[in-house]
Write an enzyme that holds these catalytic residues in place. Structure first.
Site, PDB file in Angstrom:
ATOM      1  N   LYS A 279       9.344  -0.942  14.001  1.00 21.61           N
ATOM      2  CA  LYS A 279       9.930  -0.596  12.700  1.00 21.61           C
ATOM      3  C   LYS A 279      11.014   0.457  12.879  1.00 21.61           C
ATOM      4  CE  LYS A 279       5.775  -0.903   9.824  1.00 21.61           C
ATOM      5  NZ  LYS A 279       4.939  -0.122   8.929  1.00 21.61           N
TER       6      LYS A 279
ATOM      7  N   GLY B 149      -4.818  -1.772   5.185  1.00 19.60           N
ATOM      8  CA  GLY B 149      -4.030  -2.916   4.689  1.00 19.60           C
ATOM      9  C   GLY B 149      -4.725  -4.236   4.948  1.00 19.60           C
ATOM     10  N   ARG B 150      -5.215  -4.431   6.173  1.00 15.20           N
ATOM     11  CA  ARG B 150      -5.821  -5.723   6.525  1.00 15.20           C
ATOM     12  C   ARG B 150      -7.229  -5.891   5.971  1.00 15.20           C
ATOM     13  NH1 ARG B 150      -4.701  -2.429  10.582  1.00 15.20           N
ATOM     14  NH2 ARG B 150      -6.308  -1.578  11.938  1.00 15.20           N
TER      15      ARG B 150
ATOM     16  N   HIS C 261      -5.378 -33.427  17.895  1.00 15.34           N
ATOM     17  CA  HIS C 261      -4.295 -34.299  18.360  1.00 15.34           C
ATOM     18  C   HIS C 261      -3.145 -33.494  18.938  1.00 15.34           C
ATOM     19  CE1 HIS C 261      -6.188 -37.901  16.782  1.00 15.34           C
ATOM     20  NE2 HIS C 261      -6.670 -37.090  15.865  1.00 15.34           N
TER      21      HIS C 261
ATOM     22  N   GLU D  93      -4.784  -6.759  14.863  1.00 17.34           N
ATOM     23  CA  GLU D  93      -4.259  -5.438  14.502  1.00 17.34           C
ATOM     24  C   GLU D  93      -5.375  -4.394  14.607  1.00 17.34           C
ATOM     25  OE1 GLU D  93      -2.567  -4.300  10.477  1.00 17.34           O
ATOM     26  OE2 GLU D  93      -0.691  -4.549  11.563  1.00 17.34           O
TER      27      GLU D  93
ATOM     28  N   GLU E 178      10.573  -4.598   4.469  1.00 16.65           N
ATOM     29  CA  GLU E 178      10.653  -6.019   4.102  1.00 16.65           C
ATOM     30  C   GLU E 178      10.334  -6.207   2.616  1.00 16.65           C
ATOM     31  OE1 GLU E 178       9.055  -4.772   6.664  1.00 16.65           O
ATOM     32  OE2 GLU E 178       9.416  -5.963   8.481  1.00 16.65           O
TER      33      GLU E 178
ATOM     34  N   LYS F 271       0.845  -1.200   0.000  1.00 16.51           N
ATOM     35  CA  LYS F 271       0.000   0.000   0.000  1.00 16.51           C
ATOM     36  C   LYS F 271       0.881   1.251   0.000  1.00 16.51           C
ATOM     37  CE  LYS F 271      -3.433   2.344   2.859  1.00 16.51           C
ATOM     38  NZ  LYS F 271      -4.303   2.303   4.028  1.00 16.51           N
TER      39      LYS F 271
HETATM   40  O1  LIG Z   1       1.071  -2.712   2.227  1.00 17.83           O
HETATM   41  P1  LIG Z   1       2.158  -2.122   3.024  1.00 17.83           P
HETATM   42  O2  LIG Z   1       2.141  -0.618   3.008  1.00 17.83           O
HETATM   43  O3  LIG Z   1       3.508  -2.645   2.558  1.00 17.83           O
HETATM   44  O4  LIG Z   1       1.983  -2.550   4.516  1.00 17.83           O
HETATM   45  C1  LIG Z   1       2.057  -3.880   4.935  1.00 17.83           C
HETATM   46  C2  LIG Z   1       1.647  -4.039   6.392  1.00 17.83           C
HETATM   47  O5  LIG Z   1       2.610  -3.434   7.220  1.00 17.83           O
HETATM   48  C3  LIG Z   1       2.278  -2.516   8.226  1.00 17.83           C
HETATM   49  O6  LIG Z   1       3.282  -2.507   9.158  1.00 17.83           O
HETATM   50  C4  LIG Z   1       0.931  -2.656   8.880  1.00 17.83           C
HETATM   51  O7  LIG Z   1       0.982  -3.027  10.210  1.00 17.83           O
HETATM   52  C5  LIG Z   1      -0.006  -3.581   8.152  1.00 17.83           C
HETATM   53  O8  LIG Z   1      -1.313  -3.145   8.415  1.00 17.83           O
HETATM   54  C6  LIG Z   1       0.246  -3.579   6.665  1.00 17.83           C
HETATM   55  O9  LIG Z   1      -0.693  -4.426   6.053  1.00 17.83           O
END
Ligand SMILES: O=P(O)(O)OC[C@H]1O[C@H](O)[C@H](O)[C@@H](O)[C@@H]1O
Length: 550
Positions: free
Chosen positions: A514, A273-274, A390, A359, A217, A211
């Site tokens: 972060k 994002g979620r 199990h 989240e 990462e 986004k």
């Molecule tokens: O889609 P992006 O901007 O790369 O974000 C990826 C993810 O990282 C963040 O740290 C948020 O905690 C998430 O809500 C998000 O989905």
């Protein structure tokens, strides 16, 4: 009272009434509740689209449900819901609208943000995704050397990974088996390494999903993937355009990376994002299952959106599920919530829900910034049911904790299983029904004794029961049913956030780690002094450097 004149949750008379009711309920057992009401097994059920919901095995009576609905009314859940659907900026800490529901609105719908109807833009992107997906699926889109694409690798993390990865797993039997689709999220180089080691770069398309397009990462993995591709193809930068596309809200950063913005699929800051996997973030899934199936998925979401928006409180499934969670958190001190799918295809479903729920509702200040004095979001956990039986079900059955659980199962197996494997389905589902029965009703000492068990073993073989569960049963796991299920949970999470009076749409808690990671990295690589690093972390960094021979 808060700034808007709203009474704090634990000072509402409806909350107090629930507390009193809980005391009266005491240790009432589900065995008694069922004995008192022979119609309970069929009466405490709801139907939403293709989903049949049984909530009879919950520690509630008609009065409990009435009191919970009164609490929802007092907290004005419906008011906040309507504000969300209208595009109001209910994510107040980020001053954003919350409009994942617009992502699956029909073409003719009108949803305005700042006076602009966002629905045409949503459909323009969906159409662009569909055209691109068809080009990849048909072989018309070719890589740098002219070969057709046979592998798709989605690089993203959190909301830019979990949704499509989960749905790809869930809908495997609807995917084009000629395409390999993989998901890379972890900044551990092993993730990318294992994803590409057996792939032919000439036939591989990378989808960079982010986004913000700033997530370290994802950008790191995307850069390594680009290096891999260019090395494998012995090509220059020009090859990137044929092998990389982007899903993002940030065109500038996408262009900086070297991706042609003509191959960028956009979405908007009003999609969290979620909550984004039915936006452009679903491109890898759309390529895998095709645009028609993807639209069926969106229709499934929309069906439950409409249910949530219009169904009366007594028949509103997300409202009910949300309220049950509030009930157990506040009045039974339940700390966690298990989601146990009896479908191998839903292996990643709970991991997806962890981000969605934890989240969103892992907050400890209310919307006005005051500390909350009540439980908020639970720890969500679980894996496919029979495997769990199990392993950790022992603790659910006989441990000391209250763990409400959702059991999700299907009447029909999906896919092109061999007939012999289809026959296994009844055994799977026999487990499904047996478990909720055992959890609810347990086994009394008398029943154990009647089996001739030695007296000293009776306490060990007794099951207290009274463990609450919801059963969700559908005919088959189709794209539409998956959309319905996810929307059900999205709105459940919404209901809980509304009652707890927290902002379910920000995620400030993710930020600190972060920032610190960026500060610590030079200490690992260059041995740099990190101002403010605590003694424990300093010693650990020194140990790490020594182990790496630095
Ligand atoms: O889609 P992006 O901007 O790369 O974000 C990826 C993810 O990282 C963040 O740290 C948020 O905690 C998430 O809500 C998000 O989905």
């Amino acid at each position: 009272m808060n700034a808007e004149g709203r009474t704090r949750l634990n000072q509402m008379p409806e909350w107090t009434a629930l507390g009193k009711h809980r005391e009266q309920l005491g240790d009432t057992h589900l065995r008694e509740l069922f004995a008192a009401d022979p119609g309970r097994g069929t009466g405490y059920t709801l139907t939403v689209g293709d989903l049949h919901l049984d909530y009879s095995k919950h520690l509630v009576t008609d009065e409990t449900l009435d009191l919970l609905r009164e609490l929802a009314a007092a907290a004005d859940v419906a008011g906040l819901r309507d504000a969300m659907f209208r595009g109001e900026k209910i994510n107040t800490t980020e001053d954003r609208a919350v409009l994942h529901t617009a992502l699956r609105a029909p073409r003719e719908a009108v949803v305005e943000v700042d006076g602009e109807n966002v629905v045409p833009g949503v459909h323009a992107v969906l159409d662009k995704m569909a055209a691109f997906s068809e080009r990849v699926r048909s072989g018309e889109w070719t890589g740098h050397t002219g070969r057709r694409i046979r592998n798709v690798v989605n690089i993203g993390i959190g909301g830019s990974d979990l949704g499509p990865a989960m749905a790809y797993g869930a809908l495997r039997s609807f995917t084009d088996r000629g395409l390999t689709v993989r998901f890379v999220s972890n900044v551990d180089g092993a993730d990318l390494h294992e994803a590409v080691r057996d792939l032919d770069a000439a036939e591989t398309l990378f989808i960079i999903a982010s986004k913000t397009f700033t997530t370290i990462e994802t950008i790191t993995n995307a850069t390594s993937a680009r290096d891999w591709l260019l090395t494998e193809l012995r090509a220059d930068q020009a090859a990137v355009a044929k092998h990389f596309v982007a899903l993002s809200t940030n065109a500038e950063k996408v262009a900086d990376f070297g991706i042609d913005t003509a191959n960028m699929f956009e979405f908007w800051d009003w999609v969290g994002g979620r909550y984004s996997f039915d936006s452009a973030i679903g491109l890898s899934l759309m390529i895998a299952i095709g645009p028609d199936r993807f639209r069926e998925l969106l229709d499934g979401f929309h069906l439950v959106d409409e249910h949530f928006r219009t169904a009366p409180a007594e028949a509103n499934a997300p409202l009910l599920l949300g309220l049950l969670g509030v009930w157990y958190g506040a009045f039974f001190d339940a700390q966690s919530h298990a989601v146990l799918p009896y479908s191998h295809y839903l292996s990643k479903f709970t991991a997806y829900l962890q981000q969605l729920d934890m989240e969103s509702n892992g907050k400890s200040v209310d919307r006005d910034g005051n500390p909350v004095e009540w439980q908020t979001g639970p720890v969500v956990w679980g894996t496919p049911g029979t495997n769990g039986q199990h392993a950790y079900y022992q603790l659910i059955h006989q441990g000391t904790k209250v763990i409400p659980a959702d059991f999700i199962g299907f009447a029909e197996p999906v896919g092109d299983l061999r007939p012999g494997l289809v026959a296994q389905h009844d055994l799977l589902m026999a487990n499904f029904f047996a478990q909720t029965q055992a959890l609810a009703f347990g086994k009394t000492p008398e029943e154990v004794r009647a089996e001739g068990v030695a007296e000293e073993l009776v306490p060990h073989k007794t099951f207290r029961g009274n463990h609450p569960t919801t059963t969700v049963l559908a005919k088959e796991l189709t794209p539409s049913v998956l959309g319905q299920l996810i929307a059900l949970y999205e709105h459940k999470v919404f209901v809980q956030g509304a009652i707890w009076n927290i902002d379910s749409f920000d995620q400030w808690g993710v930020e600190l780690g972060k920032v610190l990671a960026k500060r610590v990295e030079p200490a690992l690589t260059e041995g740099a002094e990190v101002p403010g690093l605590d003694e424990s972390s300093k010693a650990l960094v020194a140990k790490y450097r020594a182990l790496r021979g630095r």
